[in-house]
Scaffold this motif. Structure first.
Motif, PDB file in Angstrom:
ATOM      1  N   PRO A   1      23.714 -17.142  -3.809  1.00  0.00           N
ATOM      2  CA  PRO A   1      24.474 -17.628  -2.652  1.00  0.00           C
ATOM      3  C   PRO A   1      25.915 -18.044  -2.961  1.00  0.00           C
ATOM      4  O   PRO A   1      26.215 -18.564  -4.033  1.00  0.00           O
ATOM      5  N   ARG A   2      26.739 -17.748  -1.985  1.00  0.00           N
ATOM      6  CA  ARG A   2      28.126 -18.229  -1.907  1.00  0.00           C
ATOM      7  C   ARG A   2      29.007 -17.809  -3.086  1.00  0.00           C
ATOM      8  O   ARG A   2      29.975 -18.480  -3.414  1.00  0.00           O
ATOM      9  N   GLU A   3      28.657 -16.716  -3.725  1.00  0.00           N
ATOM     10  CA  GLU A   3      29.523 -16.105  -4.729  1.00  0.00           C
ATOM     11  C   GLU A   3      30.052 -14.806  -4.126  1.00  0.00           C
ATOM     12  O   GLU A   3      29.278 -13.932  -3.762  1.00  0.00           O
ATOM     13  N   VAL A   4      31.363 -14.702  -4.014  1.00  0.00           N
ATOM     14  CA  VAL A   4      31.959 -13.568  -3.304  1.00  0.00           C
ATOM     15  C   VAL A   4      31.518 -12.234  -3.892  1.00  0.00           C
ATOM     16  O   VAL A   4      31.240 -11.273  -3.151  1.00  0.00           O
ATOM     17  N   THR A   5      31.422 -12.161  -5.198  1.00  0.00           N
ATOM     18  CA  THR A   5      31.041 -10.893  -5.823  1.00  0.00           C
ATOM     19  C   THR A   5      29.611 -10.488  -5.470  1.00  0.00           C
ATOM     20  O   THR A   5      29.247  -9.313  -5.591  1.00  0.00           O
ATOM     21  N   GLU A   6      28.794 -11.440  -5.026  1.00  0.00           N
ATOM     22  CA  GLU A   6      27.405 -11.147  -4.693  1.00  0.00           C
ATOM     23  C   GLU A   6      27.259 -10.441  -3.347  1.00  0.00           C
ATOM     24  O   GLU A   6      26.173  -9.945  -3.020  1.00  0.00           O
TER      25      GLU A   6
END
Length: 206
Positions: A53-58
């Motif tokens: 969650p909440r990691e842009v690359t994810e």
């Protein structure tokens, strides 16, 4: 010399639709099992494509996560409902089904990405399963088709209690967030991809 078989065109197209829906879902589920076998053979290298969650690359993992699982037991739990619900949804048309599935997967993935607990990794087809449930239950009412309403009522009766349990925050070891957002996305898909009644005029703004 010519001849006839006695079959109506509608019967042929109906049988073709059933066959296409069945083939699609069998291939879809087979892919899930193959991917889990690859994951096991590579020391769970594919688990990294789950959603953190909440990691842009994810954000790039929103779609792959819907095809990956954490063990064969996880795949098995999703196999039967995905086969049945996917088949019923795909009977309405393969292109429409693929559009519905894509919307569910993306919206569900975004919901998981936004609200799942920190340091968690979420993957699995259950978000799509819950989404197809919501889509099938609401589709008939939105399209105003008696047959689809009947299908939705049967689906609701068979899986309703399981769905309600699956979206409960009291559930441990599963992503109730993924279940909930999948369900909401499926209901939204019923409205987004609703069929306009035949003969209804197209609305053109001026």
């Amino acid at each position: 010399m010519t001849g006839t078989t006695g079959r109506e065109p509608g019967a042929r197209s109906g049988a073709g639709r059933v066959g296409a829906a069945a083939l699609l879902m069998l291939a879809w589920v087979a892919l899930l099992w193959v991917l889990e076998a690859v994951d096991l053979a590579t020391g769970h290298a594919l688990d990294g494509y789950g959603i953190s969650p909440r990691e842009v690359t994810e954000l790039r993992d929103l779609v792959p996560a819907a095809f990956l699982h954490f063990g064969f037991g996880h795949v098995a739990a999703n196999t039967v409902p995905l086969l049945v619900l996917g088949f019923l949804a795909a009977l309405g048309g393969i292109r429409r089904f693929l559009a519905v599935a894509a919307l569910i997967v993306v919206l569900d993935g975004l919901g998981v990405w936004l609200v799942s607990p920190s340091y968690s990794v979420t993957a699995g087809a259950s978000g799509l399963v819950f989404g197809l449930f919501g889509y099938l239950v609401f589709r008939g009412f939105v399209d105003r088709k008696a047959l689809d309403i009947g299908v939705g009522l049967v689906v609701g009766a068979v899986w309703g209690s399981t769905i309600l349990l699956g979206i409960s925050p009291a559930q441990s070891g599963v992503s109730w967030q993924g279940h909930l957002f999948g369900l909401v996305a499926g209901v939204a898909a019923a409205f987004v991809f609703r069929r306009r009644p035949r003969g209804a005029p197209a609305l053109t703004p001026v």
